[in-house]
Design a protein around this motif. Structure first.
Motif, PDB file in Angstrom:
ATOM      1  N   GLY A 499       0.680  -1.201   0.275  1.00  0.00           N
ATOM      2  CA  GLY A 499       0.062   0.167   0.709  1.00  0.00           C
ATOM      3  C   GLY A 499       0.178   1.126   0.159  1.00  0.00           C
ATOM      4  N   ILE A 500       2.322   1.288  -0.424  1.00  0.00           N
ATOM      5  CA  ILE A 500       3.008   2.249  -0.580  1.00  0.00           C
ATOM      6  C   ILE A 500       2.724   3.374  -2.295  1.00  0.00           C
ATOM      7  N   THR A 501       2.670   4.341  -1.931  1.00  0.00           N
ATOM      8  CA  THR A 501       2.544   5.546  -2.973  1.00  0.00           C
ATOM      9  C   THR A 501       4.152   5.700  -3.890  1.00  0.00           C
ATOM     10  N   ASN A 502       3.820   5.587  -4.680  1.00  0.00           N
ATOM     11  CA  ASN A 502       4.889   5.848  -5.805  1.00  0.00           C
ATOM     12  C   ASN A 502       5.856   7.276  -5.073  1.00  0.00           C
ATOM     13  N   LEU A 503       5.480   8.249  -4.193  1.00  0.00           N
ATOM     14  CA  LEU A 503       6.392   8.974  -3.742  1.00  0.00           C
ATOM     15  C   LEU A 503       6.848   8.698  -2.596  1.00  0.00           C
ATOM     16  N   HIS A 504       6.122   7.696  -2.070  1.00  0.00           N
ATOM     17  CA  HIS A 504       6.742   6.942  -0.936  1.00  0.00           C
ATOM     18  C   HIS A 504       8.338   6.091  -1.516  1.00  0.00           C
TER      19      HIS A 504
END
Length: 626
Positions: A499-504
């Motif tokens: 569930g992590i974002t591309n930004l993270h």
């Protein structure tokens, strides 16, 4: 059964020749026994019969008789003078040579020539008769020198090894003699020879009697394996062979392998346990390169990127035809860029370039590889497209498809630009460290500057990096990811993406994490102890009239060597340093010196001259008092 079948009888001529010999008589007790009378043997070597003219059954007895009699060495005769070659000076035999070569040198009064007793006793028929038949006169000497090169081929492996070993031992003895009782450092590297045996090459570094810094190759030592304990045992064996001691070590220099530099079980640590003053200082440029190599091996995505780059270079540069195609494509794009005003023209700009393979021990090669791939990105994609359609086999065509998909991914483009920025910092540091005129203090300053740049990059460069990557993707028609979308792992389902974002992922797991790993490797390989040691040494720099001199730092330098400076010595050192700087600043002979090495050489010469003058004064004093 007749014995004639197995043993050949002597002929009548052989029997007569034995009886006719002037000094050989036949015994009446045994028909075949030959008695040799040493008193009747001809002493003059120029008048003897060659040993091979005697019967083969009698030669050993004659040899024993001549050995018992000894070489012919008349010392009270008149040795005539004669002219040799083109030399006008007359020369003659010197009887003092009998004392130098008492066991074999002979002189013939009849022929005025020298002979070798052993050569006479064991000379076979044929060949040159120097030192045997005609003596060693000038004519025979010319024959010998003209014939010797024809036979002196040195093709025997045993002889070659003996000559090599003898030369190595003589050279090593000269090195050890030149080193004397001085302190020294060691430089060691390990490798395998052609027979796949582990070898350890050892180099000594010391200051000779003229104050020069000398590096000498001591030898190659075979080791069972490359563990730290085996390497230390090999060093101790080599030192014992040449009369050296680990207690005289003041420095260690190895590569960055863990078995060498390990803090607890490495070779460095084992030697430091025996001698705390043998500090480990490795080549800065090599050490910096190894920080990047360590990051590529520890960070999976960084390692994957360089593996992909290697595959791209292999398939694109597999033939001269493909290299020619990529040059033509790149040339056409440069022309198009110049016409559109996207590329500036000028002297030295837009020169022909090519892809370059990186290497673990080639300083800055990773950085150059990425720079060239970014510059030739479109041309490389065009060549991969050609391979996809016209590849020699299905394996090549499939590989071209896979590599094209990887190059046209946002992740690959991001990693190229991210690594380019990070490597730009270390590349400048690496280039500076490779300068021969680089001083220690400036090198340490560059190290701290690089660390600060990494920290600033981590805090401030994310936005500009993302903008740069996005512009590159737009130019090459590559899809740009939305940083707020959920990151999808390659080859995994969405449920495993955590569930992590591309930004993270791109900012924290890649950009920040790689910088943090780079900082950690710099701190680990450029240790505080070696850094402080070198900085303290830098305060001896004589440049600009000893402007870098610092009494407190030099006093701290003495603390690194507790075995050399006692408590009393440390108390005296402060006063001596005050005198030292005043004396050197006021001495015009030290005003133009640049660099610590030049200072050490100058001070050593002054010290050596002082010792000579002191000795002369003492000798004069002794003569006056006597």
């Amino acid at each position: 059964m007749s014995l004639d079948k197995y043993f050949k009888r002597k002929s009548l001529e052989d029997e007569e020749s034995i009886k006719a010999s002037s000094h050989v008589t036949q015994s009446s007790s045994k028909k075949n026994h030959i008695e040799i009378n040493p008193d009747t043997l001809l002493a003059d070597p120029g008048l003897r019969r060659p040993i091979y003219e005697y019967h083969i059954n009698d030669r050993d007895a004659i040899r024993r008789a001549y050995l018992q009699k000894g070489p012919c060495q008349p010392s009270h005769c008149d040795f005539p003078q004669k002219q040799f070659g083109n030399i006008s000076t007359l020369r003659r035999f010197n009887p003092a040579w009998f004392g130098a070569y008492p066991t074999w040198l002979e002189y013939s009064i009849a022929k005025d020539a020298v002979f070798c007793l052993y050569c006479y006793l064991f000379k076979s028929k044929g060949g040159v008769d120097s030192f045997v038949g005609e003596g060693n006169n000038e004519a025979i000497k010319r024959v010998t020198f003209s014939e010797a090169p024809r036979h002196n081929k040195l093709t025997s492996l045993d002889i070659q090894k003996d000559i090599t070993q003898a030369a190595a031992e003589e050279i090593t003895n000269v090195i050890i003699k030149d080193l004397g009782d001085s302190l020294f450092s060691i430089l060691i590297d390990e490798s395998r020879d052609i027979s796949i045996k582990e070898q350890m090459a050892v180099v000594l570094r010391y200051v000779d009697n003229n104050g020069h810094i000398i590096e000498r190759f001591l030898g190659i030592q075979h080791v069972r394996d490359t563990t730290a304990s085996s390497l230390k045992a090999a060093i101790e064996a080599l030192f014992s062979k040449h009369g050296l001691s680990i207690s005289r070590l003041r420095g260690q220099g190895y590569d960055g392998a863990s078995n060498m530099r390990g803090e607890f079980n490495g070779l460095k640590a084992l030697i430091l346990n025996s001698n705390p003053s043998a500090y480990y200082v490795h080549c800065f440029a090599h050490r910096l390169q190894l920080t990047l190599v360590a990051v590529t091996k520890k960070h999976n995505e960084v390692g994957d990127v360089f593996n992909f780059i290697s595959s791209i270079i292999n398939i694109v540069g597999a033939s001269c035809k493909r290299m020619e195609v990529i040059r033509e494509k790149q040339y056409a794009r440069i022309i198009e860029g110049l016409e559109n005003g996207e590329i500036s023209s000028g002297r030295g700009l837009n020169q022909e370039t090519s892809l370059r393979r990186y290497g673990d021990t080639r300083w800055g090669s990773y950085y150059v590889t990425i720079i060239r791939l970014l510059a030739m990105f479109s041309s490389v994609l065009d060549v991969l497209e050609i391979i996809r359609e016209d590849g020699m086999n299905s394996e090549q065509r499939t590989e071209a498809v896979v590599l094209t998909d990887i190059m046209e991914s946002f992740n690959f483009v991001f990693m190229l630009h991210c690594l380019r920025r990070i490597l730009a910092v270390t590349n400048e540091f690496s280039q500076a460290l490779q300068r021969k005129d680089q001083d220690i203090e400036n090198a340490m300053s560059l190290l701290e500057t690089s660390k600060e740049r990494f920290k600033m990059m981590r805090e401030n460069d994310w936005e500009s990096l993302l903008e740069e990557v996005s512009s590159f993707c737009i130019k090459h028609d590559i899809d740009i990811l939305n940083m707020d979308d959920e990151y999808k792992l390659r080859g995994r389902s969405r449920r495993k993406s955590q569930g992590i974002t591309n930004l993270h992922h791109f900012r924290y797991e890649l950009f920040n994490n790689i910088i943090d790993m780079q900082l950690t490797e710099l701190d680990d390989r450029f240790t505080k102890t070696s850094t402080k040691l070198l900085l303290c040494v830098a305060y001896l720099n004589p440049s600009d009239s000893f402007s870098a001199f610092n009494k407190e730092k030099l006093f701290h330098l003495a603390l690194f060597y507790p075995s050399e400076f006692s408590i009393v010595d440390l108390m005296i050192l402060g006063d001596q340093l005050d005198t030292y700087i005043i004396d050197l600043c006021g001495d015009y002979e030290f005003s133009g010196i640049e660099g610590i090495a030049s200072l050490a050489e100058k001070m050593w010469r002054e010290f050596f001259l002082l010792c000579i003058l002191s000795r002369v004064d003492c000798e004069i004093g002794w003569e006056i008092s006597g």
